[in-house]
Enzyme design. Structure first.
Site, PDB file in Angstrom:
ATOM      1  N   ASP A   1      95.016  14.118  80.305  1.00  0.00           N
ATOM      2  CA  ASP A   1      95.613  15.462  80.309  1.00  0.00           C
ATOM      3  C   ASP A   1      95.626  16.077  81.705  1.00  0.00           C
ATOM      4  O   ASP A   1      95.015  15.541  82.645  1.00  0.00           O
ATOM      5  CB  ASP A   1      94.864  16.386  79.321  1.00  0.00           C
ATOM      6  CG  ASP A   1      93.349  16.206  79.360  1.00  0.00           C
ATOM      7  OD1 ASP A   1      92.836  15.651  80.347  1.00  0.00           O
ATOM      8  OD2 ASP A   1      92.680  16.614  78.398  1.00  0.00           O
TER       9      ASP A   1
ATOM     10  N   ASN B   1      84.310  22.311  70.601  1.00  0.00           N
ATOM     11  CA  ASN B   1      85.045  22.610  69.357  1.00  0.00           C
ATOM     12  C   ASN B   1      85.627  21.359  68.708  1.00  0.00           C
ATOM     13  O   ASN B   1      86.406  21.452  67.772  1.00  0.00           O
ATOM     14  CB  ASN B   1      86.172  23.617  69.651  1.00  0.00           C
ATOM     15  CG  ASN B   1      87.238  23.052  70.589  1.00  0.00           C
ATOM     16  OD1 ASN B   1      87.143  21.895  71.023  1.00  0.00           O
ATOM     17  ND2 ASN B   1      88.254  23.845  70.890  1.00  0.00           N
TER      18      ASN B   1
ATOM     19  N   HIS C   1      87.607  19.101  70.224  1.00  0.00           N
ATOM     20  CA  HIS C   1      88.890  18.601  70.733  1.00  0.00           C
ATOM     21  C   HIS C   1      88.714  17.262  71.445  1.00  0.00           C
ATOM     22  O   HIS C   1      87.647  16.961  71.977  1.00  0.00           O
ATOM     23  CB  HIS C   1      89.620  19.629  71.612  1.00  0.00           C
ATOM     24  CG  HIS C   1      89.024  19.878  72.965  1.00  0.00           C
ATOM     25  ND1 HIS C   1      89.155  21.087  73.627  1.00  0.00           N
ATOM     26  CD2 HIS C   1      88.309  19.102  73.810  1.00  0.00           C
ATOM     27  CE1 HIS C   1      88.556  21.011  74.796  1.00  0.00           C
ATOM     28  NE2 HIS C   1      88.033  19.825  74.938  1.00  0.00           N
TER      29      HIS C   1
ATOM     30  N   GLU D   1      93.593  20.578  70.387  1.00  0.00           N
ATOM     31  CA  GLU D   1      92.667  21.612  69.920  1.00  0.00           C
ATOM     32  C   GLU D   1      92.640  21.654  68.390  1.00  0.00           C
ATOM     33  O   GLU D   1      93.564  21.172  67.737  1.00  0.00           O
ATOM     34  CB  GLU D   1      93.121  22.971  70.459  1.00  0.00           C
ATOM     35  CG  GLU D   1      93.169  23.067  71.991  1.00  0.00           C
ATOM     36  CD  GLU D   1      91.792  23.179  72.639  1.00  0.00           C
ATOM     37  OE1 GLU D   1      90.783  22.789  72.028  1.00  0.00           O
ATOM     38  OE2 GLU D   1      91.731  23.669  73.786  1.00  0.00           O
TER      39      GLU D   1
END
Ligand code: F6R
Length: 248
Positions: free
Chosen positions: A70, A139, A141, A146
């Site tokens: 990314d 979280n 991801h 996400e």
């Protein structure tokens, strides 16, 4: 029961050493290996170990191809917080990889949609990714996929979760400077990789790791999709593993 192989190390250094060994073993077997690579705090120790092996002459990246997961959208070229900068500083400038074999999504591309399609095509043209190294967000991801209500398939533009913006603010002067958007490989891009190695260190990851390994497969916790992959190794330090059920 999942097919995942879980390796718990006493600490971060041990985990990093084992992760580097996995990458090195692959590259020694197949000097033309295609690697998928993450940024972030987690893989820094692994990169240090790999650099050391290169310096000692026991490992070469001369024919290796890499694809990063990314990149932020909209940071000025050369910005110290760009993932391109991170990868050169922490890994690429210290080894013998050929610059033309390095691939990182271009967060400044004029046509971002086209950049995403081109990125997928480049991965395909390279024959796919042999080993994808992943970190995981607090979280859950992976890449910047996400938590949400579906699994995004291909490389795409995504809006970062508020919790990700907060977690990544530590690298910026202020939270306002954290980009809100990024290009990321999709869950499909990740699942198509032949092998996956996910690394997690520290207490902040323990909840996500428990959900990813022992919880239901759900886009609310993107890393849980890895339960459906047939060749996944998860390397943890003791803190990241601390919420896994004891029977394990
Ligand atoms: C980075 C990436 C992210 C990170 C994750 C964990 O390229 O795709 O998914 O792996 O946010 O980051 P750290 O390692 O900084 O805790």
């Amino acid at each position: 029961m999942t097919e995942m192989k879980i390796i718990v190390s006493a600490n971060y250094d041990e985990m990093s050493r084992l992760a580097a060994e996995q990458v090195a073993t692959l590259v020694r077997q197949n000097p033309k290996a295609v690697l998928g690579l993450p940024t972030g705090s987690t893989p820094i120790g692994m990169y240090r170990n790999l650099i050391e092996m290169y310096r000692q002459g026991t490992l070469s990246f001369k024919q290796v191809t890499t694809f990063n997961l990314d990149e932020y959208i909209g940071l000025p070229p050369g910005d110290v917080n760009s993932y391109r900068y991170f990868m050169f500083e922490n890994f690429f400038k210290h080894i013998d990889i050929q610059e033309e074999n390095i691939h990182i999504p271009d967060g400044n591309a004029e046509d971002l949609e086209q950049e995403c399609i081109a990125y997928e095509n480049k991965i395909r043209a390279a024959g796919g990714i042999d080993l994808m190294v992943l970190g995981v967000g607090n979280n859950g991801h992976i890449g910047f996929n996400e938590p949400g209500d579906h699994f995004p398939v291909a490389t795409h533009v995504t809006k970062l979760d508020e919790s990700t913006i907060q977690a990544n603010a530590r690298f910026f002067d202020s939270i306002d400077q954290v980009p809100r958007y990024a290009i990321t490989m999709g869950i499909g891009s990740i699942m198509r990789c032949h092998r996956i190695l996910l690394l997690a260190s520290g207490k902040a990851k323990a909840q996500a790791i428990r959900g990813a390994i022992e919880g239901p497969v759900t886009p609310k916790l993107p890393a849980s999709i890895l339960q459906f992959h047939s060749d996944v190794t998860i390397m943890l330090d003791a803190e990241a593993a601390s919420l896994l059920s004891r029977s394990r």
